[in-house]
Design a protein around this motif. Sequence first.
Motif, PDB file in Angstrom:
ATOM      1  N   ARG A   1       4.923 -36.482  27.799  1.00  0.00           N
ATOM      2  CA  ARG A   1       5.630 -37.155  26.738  1.00  0.00           C
ATOM      3  C   ARG A   1       4.720 -38.165  26.049  1.00  0.00           C
ATOM      4  O   ARG A   1       5.088 -39.306  25.841  1.00  0.00           O
TER       5      ARG A   1
ATOM      6  N   SER B   1       3.287 -35.197  16.563  1.00  0.00           N
ATOM      7  CA  SER B   1       4.338 -35.270  17.572  1.00  0.00           C
ATOM      8  C   SER B   1       4.615 -36.730  17.906  1.00  0.00           C
ATOM      9  O   SER B   1       3.705 -37.563  17.917  1.00  0.00           O
TER      10      SER B   1
ATOM     11  N   ALA C   1       6.772 -39.054  20.796  1.00  0.00           N
ATOM     12  CA  ALA C   1       7.538 -39.116  22.043  1.00  0.00           C
ATOM     13  C   ALA C   1       8.193 -40.489  22.138  1.00  0.00           C
ATOM     14  O   ALA C   1       7.502 -41.507  22.083  1.00  0.00           O
TER      15      ALA C   1
ATOM     16  N   ARG D   1      11.903 -36.459  21.789  1.00  0.00           N
ATOM     17  CA  ARG D   1      10.572 -36.249  21.244  1.00  0.00           C
ATOM     18  C   ARG D   1      10.721 -35.373  20.009  1.00  0.00           C
ATOM     19  O   ARG D   1      11.662 -34.588  19.885  1.00  0.00           O
TER      20      ARG D   1
END
Length: 304
Positions: free
Chosen positions: A27, A137, A139, A146
């Motif tokens: 994560r 991305s 998290a 996420r």
Amino acid sequence: MNRKKWAFTSLTCTVLTAALLCVGAARGQEGPPPPPDVMMHGGGPGGPGGPGGPGPFGDRIELMGFEGLHGNKVVKGAPFSATASTETSQTLQDGSSIHRTTTSTLYRDSLGRSRNEVTLSGFGPLQAAGKPHTMISIADPVGGSRYMLDAQNKVAHQMVMKAHGSPSPEQEAAFQAKMQARLQKEEASGAVKKDSLGTQTINGVAAEGTRITHTIPAGQIGNDKAIQIVFERWYSPDLQVVVKSTRSDPRFGTTTYTLTNVQRTEPAAALFAVPSDYTVQQGGPRNHARGAMHAPPPDAPAPQ
């Protein structure tokens, strides 16, 4: 959308999916990565150091810019931002060479939230796009989600971070013990040699070095001579990230990952939030990738 753009969009979704599968339960800059021997072997006989050789994505986490994103513990109280670069070089039998470069920008705040911006260029079919492609991305262990951001379509794919998906401390300890036992067994057989490289300051960050040398005996995979695979990793216990790693395998070339421009200040909070002009969709991009791969583009000619 024309056919070329549709094909590229489908490919992008596939790469995003592969990236998600690579990091799995990771994560974003969470906890310490697996021991070097685990990363060398890839967790099984088909891993990077095993007879099966590398898979298309699993052993190329460095190439994708995800080195250091392994583990299960969210790191709090150690904010930073940095630039990571990965270079892979391979010389073929005819003397020609392959060189790939990936860059990424990493952010983590004091709450353990993280953001990773990976720029891919010259990576397999993405080369056909003619320009680099960036995957983003986020998290957010605070919000329990996420996200994978699709900047082209302004869509945020939201996935729930399930607490029960993380191993318990007991399971983590058992896994570490199993890997250490495996390493000791392979060290005793001479197949693996582990060396401590001490502590060095790399790009302003104190890191502990480890070198793992894995030898594939002659004949094990049809090789007439023994093959040595060397994995060297420099890990910062303070930041709990990999600062530098090098993996050299005569079958597949050398990949070097380096963390630079490390700033140990709090990143802007907006980096860990979905932009207001994005549409949030539930589920990972893999579901959309399946549909895109099987459905024709809107302007495709009707079947005859």
